[in-house]
Design a protein around this motif. Sequence first.
Motif, mmCIF file in Angstrom:
data_model
loop_
_atom_site.group_PDB
_atom_site.id
_atom_site.type_symbol
_atom_site.label_atom_id
_atom_site.label_comp_id
_atom_site.label_asym_id
_atom_site.label_seq_id
_atom_site.Cartn_x
_atom_site.Cartn_y
_atom_site.Cartn_z
ATOM 1 N N TYR A 1 52.549 36.241 57.343
ATOM 2 C CA TYR A 1 52.150 37.163 56.278
ATOM 3 C C TYR A 1 50.627 37.188 56.167
ATOM 4 O O TYR A 1 50.020 36.264 55.630
ATOM 5 C CB TYR A 1 52.766 36.737 54.940
ATOM 6 C CG TYR A 1 54.277 36.699 54.994
ATOM 7 C CD1 TYR A 1 55.007 37.874 54.949
ATOM 8 C CD2 TYR A 1 54.956 35.486 55.098
ATOM 9 C CE1 TYR A 1 56.395 37.848 55.003
ATOM 10 C CE2 TYR A 1 56.339 35.455 55.163
ATOM 11 C CZ TYR A 1 57.045 36.635 55.114
ATOM 12 O OH TYR A 1 58.404 36.606 55.174
ATOM 13 N N PRO A 2 49.993 38.247 56.632
ATOM 14 C CA PRO A 2 48.528 38.319 56.622
ATOM 15 C C PRO A 2 47.916 38.298 55.216
ATOM 16 O O PRO A 2 46.767 37.887 55.054
ATOM 17 C CB PRO A 2 48.222 39.648 57.311
ATOM 18 C CG PRO A 2 49.455 40.004 58.055
ATOM 19 C CD PRO A 2 50.590 39.369 57.330
ATOM 20 N N SER A 3 48.649 38.714 54.206
ATOM 21 C CA SER A 3 48.090 38.706 52.848
ATOM 22 C C SER A 3 47.864 37.282 52.334
ATOM 23 O O SER A 3 47.047 37.068 51.438
ATOM 24 C CB SER A 3 49.005 39.464 51.888
ATOM 25 O OG SER A 3 50.253 38.813 51.779
ATOM 26 N N VAL A 4 48.554 36.310 52.911
ATOM 27 C CA VAL A 4 48.398 34.912 52.494
ATOM 28 C C VAL A 4 47.059 34.346 52.973
ATOM 29 O O VAL A 4 46.549 33.388 52.412
ATOM 30 C CB VAL A 4 49.584 34.062 53.026
ATOM 31 C CG1 VAL A 4 49.443 32.602 52.680
ATOM 32 C CG2 VAL A 4 50.886 34.596 52.479
ATOM 33 N N GLN A 5 46.461 34.969 53.982
ATOM 34 C CA GLN A 5 45.193 34.475 54.514
ATOM 35 C C GLN A 5 44.075 34.527 53.478
ATOM 36 O O GLN A 5 43.059 33.865 53.632
ATOM 37 C CB GLN A 5 44.800 35.265 55.758
ATOM 38 C CG GLN A 5 45.727 35.013 56.916
ATOM 39 C CD GLN A 5 45.381 35.860 58.130
ATOM 40 O OE1 GLN A 5 44.460 36.651 58.092
ATOM 41 N NE2 GLN A 5 46.143 35.676 59.194
ATOM 42 N N GLN A 6 44.272 35.279 52.415
ATOM 43 C CA GLN A 6 43.284 35.337 51.340
ATOM 44 C C GLN A 6 43.145 33.974 50.658
ATOM 45 O O GLN A 6 42.093 33.650 50.118
ATOM 46 C CB GLN A 6 43.678 36.402 50.321
ATOM 47 C CG GLN A 6 42.646 36.638 49.251
ATOM 48 C CD GLN A 6 43.061 37.759 48.331
ATOM 49 O OE1 GLN A 6 44.117 38.358 48.489
ATOM 50 N NE2 GLN A 6 42.229 38.049 47.358
ATOM 51 N N LEU A 7 44.185 33.150 50.690
ATOM 52 C CA LEU A 7 44.109 31.811 50.107
ATOM 53 C C LEU A 7 43.152 30.904 50.874
ATOM 54 O O LEU A 7 42.670 29.912 50.336
ATOM 55 C CB LEU A 7 45.496 31.156 50.087
ATOM 56 C CG LEU A 7 46.484 31.670 49.062
ATOM 57 C CD1 LEU A 7 47.837 31.029 49.299
ATOM 58 C CD2 LEU A 7 46.003 31.380 47.669
ATOM 59 N N LEU A 8 42.887 31.226 52.128
ATOM 60 C CA LEU A 8 42.030 30.389 52.948
ATOM 61 C C LEU A 8 40.554 30.714 52.771
ATOM 62 O O LEU A 8 39.698 30.068 53.360
ATOM 63 C CB LEU A 8 42.419 30.525 54.423
ATOM 64 C CG LEU A 8 43.869 30.171 54.735
ATOM 65 C CD1 LEU A 8 44.153 30.415 56.208
ATOM 66 C CD2 LEU A 8 44.175 28.739 54.360
ATOM 67 N N GLU A 9 40.242 31.700 51.959
ATOM 68 C CA GLU A 9 38.852 32.065 51.722
ATOM 69 C C GLU A 9 38.250 31.200 50.629
ATOM 70 O O GLU A 9 38.953 30.489 49.913
ATOM 71 C CB GLU A 9 38.768 33.539 51.325
ATOM 72 C CG GLU A 9 39.188 34.476 52.434
ATOM 73 C CD GLU A 9 39.130 35.928 52.017
ATOM 74 O OE1 GLU A 9 38.754 36.213 50.866
ATOM 75 O OE2 GLU A 9 39.475 36.782 52.847
ATOM 76 N N PRO B 1 48.585 33.775 42.698
ATOM 77 C CA PRO B 1 48.050 32.795 43.640
ATOM 78 C C PRO B 1 46.804 33.261 44.376
ATOM 79 O O PRO B 1 46.038 32.445 44.879
ATOM 80 C CB PRO B 1 49.202 32.580 44.621
ATOM 81 C CG PRO B 1 49.962 33.844 44.586
ATOM 82 C CD PRO B 1 49.846 34.337 43.170
ATOM 83 N N HIS B 2 46.563 34.568 44.414
ATOM 84 C CA HIS B 2 45.393 35.067 45.139
ATOM 85 C C HIS B 2 44.113 34.946 44.323
ATOM 86 O O HIS B 2 43.043 35.310 44.795
ATOM 87 C CB HIS B 2 45.619 36.506 45.581
ATOM 88 C CG HIS B 2 46.757 36.637 46.543
ATOM 89 N ND1 HIS B 2 46.719 36.094 47.805
ATOM 90 C CD2 HIS B 2 47.977 37.206 46.417
ATOM 91 C CE1 HIS B 2 47.854 36.347 48.429
ATOM 92 N NE2 HIS B 2 48.644 37.013 47.609
ATOM 93 N N ALA B 3 44.208 34.451 43.095
ATOM 94 C CA ALA B 3 43.021 34.241 42.275
ATOM 95 C C ALA B 3 42.392 32.873 42.544
ATOM 96 O O ALA B 3 41.432 32.499 41.886
ATOM 97 C CB ALA B 3 43.377 34.362 40.800
ATOM 98 N N THR B 4 42.908 32.160 43.491
ATOM 99 C CA THR B 4 42.378 30.833 43.817
ATOM 100 C C THR B 4 42.352 30.667 45.332
ATOM 101 O O THR B 4 42.706 31.570 46.074
ATOM 102 C CB THR B 4 43.234 29.732 43.159
ATOM 103 O OG1 THR B 4 42.610 28.472 43.371
ATOM 104 C CG2 THR B 4 44.643 29.715 43.700
ATOM 105 N N SER B 5 41.935 29.511 45.770
ATOM 106 C CA SER B 5 41.943 29.222 47.208
ATOM 107 C C SER B 5 42.817 27.992 47.453
ATOM 108 O O SER B 5 43.127 27.232 46.537
ATOM 109 C CB SER B 5 40.524 28.959 47.712
ATOM 110 O OG SER B 5 40.009 27.792 47.127
#
Length: 158
Positions: free
Chosen positions: A29-37, A60-64
Motif C-alpha cells: 500500500y503506497p499510501s502507508v509510505q507517508q508514515l516513513l516521512e 495515522p498519517h498525522a504522525t510518523s
Amino acid sequence: KQICTVSLHAPPHTAAPLLAFSRQLVQRYPSVQQLLENEQDVITTGSYTPDVEDPEHSNPHATSAWELSLSKFRIHESVAKQAIGTAEQKIPQLPRESPDRIRATILRDIKEGHIGYRRSMRKHPLSQGGGRGGRDKRNRNNQIRFIAPRNTSQYHLL
C-alpha cells in the motif's frame, strides 16, 4: 503505526515477524509510505489517537513511524534488520523473509540455545589511530579475564 508500536514492546520472536509484516504493508500500500516521512514533512492536520476503536479513524498519517528508528538499535540482529529494511523501503526477499519463516527461525534458535547479537566495533573518537600497529589488536583478542567472587559470609547488612 500500531504494529510498529507493538513491535517495540514485543520479544524478538514476535517483533521481527511484525516488522516483516509492516514491511510487506509498506510495499503493498503506497499510501502507508507517508508514515516513513519526517514529522515536519507531514501534510495532514490533526493528531494521532491510537486508542480509537476503528484504526482508520485514528488519523495515522498525522504522525510518523518513529518506532522504526528505535527498532534499528535492538540487540537482536533479525529485528534490527527488518526495521532497517522497512525504514529504507527495501523489497522483502520472499519466501526467505516471510514473517512465518522469520518467527520459526528465531524460535528454533531459542530452542537450541543460540543467542544472536549484533557486535559493533567502533573506534573511540578520542583515541589515537597509530602507535603499536597489529600487535595491540592481537593482544586484545587474546585477553581473557575471570572474576572470582569474594567470600562475603563475614559481612552482614543491618
